[in-house]
Motif scaffolding. Structure first.
Motif, PDB file in Angstrom:
ATOM      1  N   ALA A  61       0.742  -1.240   0.157  1.00 47.09           N
ATOM      2  CA  ALA A  61       0.145  -0.080   0.096  1.00 47.09           C
ATOM      3  C   ALA A  61       0.810   1.208  -0.116  1.00 47.09           C
ATOM      4  O   ALA A  61       0.649   2.209  -0.726  1.00 47.09           O
ATOM      5  N   TYR A  62       2.021   1.356   1.067  1.00 50.07           N
ATOM      6  CA  TYR A  62       2.620   2.343   0.979  1.00 50.07           C
ATOM      7  C   TYR A  62       3.689   2.550  -0.227  1.00 50.07           C
ATOM      8  O   TYR A  62       3.690   3.761  -0.699  1.00 50.07           O
ATOM      9  N   ARG A  63       3.768   1.629  -1.003  1.00 51.91           N
ATOM     10  CA  ARG A  63       4.787   1.881  -2.335  1.00 51.91           C
ATOM     11  C   ARG A  63       3.715   2.421  -3.399  1.00 51.91           C
ATOM     12  O   ARG A  63       4.196   3.113  -4.255  1.00 51.91           O
ATOM     13  N   ARG A  64       2.405   1.946  -3.364  1.00 50.44           N
ATOM     14  CA  ARG A  64       1.613   2.537  -4.229  1.00 50.44           C
ATOM     15  C   ARG A  64       1.341   4.066  -4.094  1.00 50.44           C
ATOM     16  O   ARG A  64       1.182   4.559  -5.203  1.00 50.44           O
ATOM     17  N   ILE A  65       1.272   4.471  -2.962  1.00 49.57           N
ATOM     18  CA  ILE A  65       1.064   5.754  -2.565  1.00 49.57           C
ATOM     19  C   ILE A  65       2.428   6.509  -3.251  1.00 49.57           C
ATOM     20  O   ILE A  65       2.042   7.640  -3.645  1.00 49.57           O
ATOM     21  N   LEU A  66       3.635   6.016  -3.115  1.00 48.72           N
ATOM     22  CA  LEU A  66       4.753   6.689  -3.478  1.00 48.72           C
ATOM     23  C   LEU A  66       4.759   6.779  -5.112  1.00 48.72           C
ATOM     24  O   LEU A  66       5.042   7.632  -5.742  1.00 48.72           O
ATOM     25  N   GLU A  67       4.113   5.863  -5.660  1.00 48.82           N
ATOM     26  CA  GLU A  67       4.236   5.678  -7.255  1.00 48.82           C
ATOM     27  C   GLU A  67       3.127   6.754  -7.718  1.00 48.82           C
ATOM     28  O   GLU A  67       3.413   7.347  -8.650  1.00 48.82           O
ATOM     29  N   THR A  68       2.048   7.050  -6.817  1.00 49.44           N
ATOM     30  CA  THR A  68       0.982   8.262  -7.330  1.00 49.44           C
ATOM     31  C   THR A  68       1.690   9.424  -7.134  1.00 49.44           C
ATOM     32  O   THR A  68       1.107  10.374  -7.928  1.00 49.44           O
ATOM     33  N   ILE A  69       2.466   9.716  -6.370  1.00 51.90           N
ATOM     34  CA  ILE A  69       3.008  11.285  -5.961  1.00 51.90           C
ATOM     35  C   ILE A  69       3.829  11.344  -7.068  1.00 51.90           C
ATOM     36  O   ILE A  69       3.853  12.688  -7.760  1.00 51.90           O
ATOM     37  N   GLY A  70       4.486  10.374  -7.659  1.00 51.95           N
ATOM     38  CA  GLY A  70       5.546  10.716  -8.874  1.00 51.95           C
ATOM     39  C   GLY A  70       7.013  11.150  -8.556  1.00 51.95           C
ATOM     40  O   GLY A  70       7.123  11.593  -7.621  1.00 51.95           O
ATOM     41  N   ALA A  71       7.964  10.185  -9.075  1.00 55.39           N
ATOM     42  CA  ALA A  71       9.326  10.536  -9.031  1.00 55.39           C
ATOM     43  C   ALA A  71       9.694  11.975  -8.934  1.00 55.39           C
ATOM     44  O   ALA A  71      10.730  12.350  -7.945  1.00 55.39           O
ATOM     45  N   GLY A  72       9.434  12.758  -9.476  1.00 59.52           N
ATOM     46  CA  GLY A  72       9.883  14.082  -9.553  1.00 59.52           C
ATOM     47  C   GLY A  72       9.540  15.110  -8.406  1.00 59.52           C
ATOM     48  O   GLY A  72      10.054  16.004  -7.850  1.00 59.52           O
ATOM     49  N   ALA A  73       8.447  14.573  -7.752  1.00 57.37           N
ATOM     50  CA  ALA A  73       7.680  15.358  -6.555  1.00 57.37           C
ATOM     51  C   ALA A  73       8.352  14.599  -5.144  1.00 57.37           C
ATOM     52  O   ALA A  73       8.154  15.158  -4.216  1.00 57.37           O
ATOM     53  N   GLN A  74       9.037  13.402  -5.344  1.00 58.26           N
ATOM     54  CA  GLN A  74       9.131  12.555  -4.243  1.00 58.26           C
ATOM     55  C   GLN A  74      10.239  13.431  -3.285  1.00 58.26           C
ATOM     56  O   GLN A  74      10.100  13.138  -1.927  1.00 58.26           O
ATOM     57  N   GLN A  75      11.038  14.061  -3.584  1.00 63.43           N
ATOM     58  CA  GLN A  75      12.178  14.542  -2.596  1.00 63.43           C
ATOM     59  C   GLN A  75      11.584  15.528  -1.783  1.00 63.43           C
ATOM     60  O   GLN A  75      12.213  15.774  -0.806  1.00 63.43           O
ATOM     61  N   GLU A  76      10.394  16.318  -2.185  1.00 66.27           N
ATOM     62  CA  GLU A  76      10.135  17.583  -1.444  1.00 66.27           C
ATOM     63  C   GLU A  76       8.804  17.353  -0.910  1.00 66.27           C
ATOM     64  O   GLU A  76       8.473  17.955   0.300  1.00 66.27           O
ATOM     65  N   ASP A  77       8.159  16.549  -1.443  1.00 65.77           N
ATOM     66  CA  ASP A  77       6.644  16.563  -1.122  1.00 65.77           C
ATOM     67  C   ASP A  77       6.435  15.646   0.430  1.00 65.77           C
ATOM     68  O   ASP A  77       7.036  14.645   0.658  1.00 65.77           O
ATOM     69  N   SER A  78       5.945  16.524   1.244  1.00 64.11           N
ATOM     70  CA  SER A  78       5.826  16.090   2.824  1.00 64.11           C
ATOM     71  C   SER A  78       5.292  14.640   2.845  1.00 64.11           C
ATOM     72  O   SER A  78       5.662  13.720   3.757  1.00 64.11           O
TER      73      SER A  78
END
Length: 330
Positions: A61-78
């Protein structure tokens, strides 16, 4: 998602999982404009699996959430920061330490950057930053993160509008315990955590498990094993008053108590409490198999230590039979 939350609050975990999965599927079919709704359902699904200690399902479930955020936003998105810390936790509990260490480094970098964020941005995401700093370091918060959050709250900065006032008060209390713990005043931190836990029973069932976990963490840090036992026994009494007593959460608390009793040399009582836990959990579909193995192992060891070799052998037979059934099912 409201149906899932209702099912979960009533202890209907199988139905809750099904409801959250349905919410995820509906949001996914409706497209990207429902991404936030899907992430919300996945968060609740992941948390439910985590509470039931089904860490493999929580990881998914947590991996799917990270996939929906997108790689470009992952470094900064809270949200990505927070989800990575949840993922670190479930990976560590599954023994996947190398993967967890990589993510831990990413989260620490993100938290260091977060301290320099605009005050309004930080305030809106303070809950995730504080929670992330705790999860990434075994329950101990980053003091600079916690102090900045407390300062912004005191100044009246706008907090996440989706967080209710009671939840905000809980977050403030957790931040206080974090600062006190980081400052070395563990006793004061324990008192704040105890007050938070007791208030959780009076206000909402959803606060019971996390606030109890926070209190037990602090008591373990202080080496107060006897106090942990008292808290767990009190929790069982409160469960009986609030939830009726016959719930999966109650059974998990009994398992924790049985472990404390075994650690302190009271094997016969540990076996009795663990048996009650096993009676409730053995047929529960969403209790992970390793947790049942843990329970059966404890029962066999406790019976053996209390001078009941026949009962110990019987539990050992159940353990071997259960392990064989799981292997055949796999």
């Amino acid at each position: 998602m409201r149906i899932g939350s209702l099912r979960r609050s009533n202890g209907q975990y199988s139905e809750a999982v099904a409801a959250y999965r349905k919410a995820v599927d509906i949001s996914e079919r409706l497209g990207t404009n429902r991404a936030a709704k899907m992430r919300g359902a996945l968060q609740k699904l992941g948390q439910l699996h985590f509470n039931l200690e089904d860490y493999e399902a929580a990881e998914f479930a947590y991996r799917r959430i990270l996939e929906t955020i997108g790689a470009g936003a992952q470094q900064e998105d809270s949200l990505a920061v927070f989800m990575k810390t949840r993922l670190i936790d479930v990976l560590t509990r599954q023994g996947k330490t190398d993967e967890a260490d990589v993510l831990r480094g990413e989260v620490l970098e993100s938290l260091n950057r977060a301290i320099g964020n605009d005050r309004k941005v930080f305030a809106r995401n303070a809950d995730r930053y504080v929670a992330a700093s705790m999860l990434v370091d075994g329950g101990r918060a980053n003091k600079r993160i916690a102090e900045k959050a407390q300062q912004l709250f005191a100044e009246g900065c706008q907090f996440d509008p989706e967080v209710s006032p009671p939840e905000l008060e809980v977050m403030k209390s957790i931040i206080r315990t974090a600062i006190l713990e980081c400052s070395g005043d563990i006793e004061a931190a324990i008192e704040v955590a105890r007050e938070l836990w007791e208030r959780g029973f009076a206000e909402t069932r959803s606060k019971q498990r996390p606030s109890l976990a926070r209190l037990v963490h602090l008591l373990r840090e202080a080496g107060q094993t006897s106090e942990i036992e008292f808290v767990l026994r009190t929790a069982l009494e409160k469960h009986a008053q609030v939830n009726g007593g016959d719930t999966v959460e109650t059974a998990y608390t009994k398992l924790e108590l049985a472990q404390v009793l075994a650690e302190t040399g009271r094997a016969e009582e540990a076996a009795s409490v663990a048996t009650e836990s096993w009676t409730r959990l053995r047929d529960e579909e969403f209790v992970p198999s390793y947790k049942k193995v843990e329970l059966l192992t404890l029962l066999a060891a406790a019976c053996d230590a209390s001078g009941k070799p026949g009962e110990a052998a019987a539990w050992q037979e159940q353990l071997l039979a259960y392990a064989d059934d799981e292997s055949a099912a796999a």
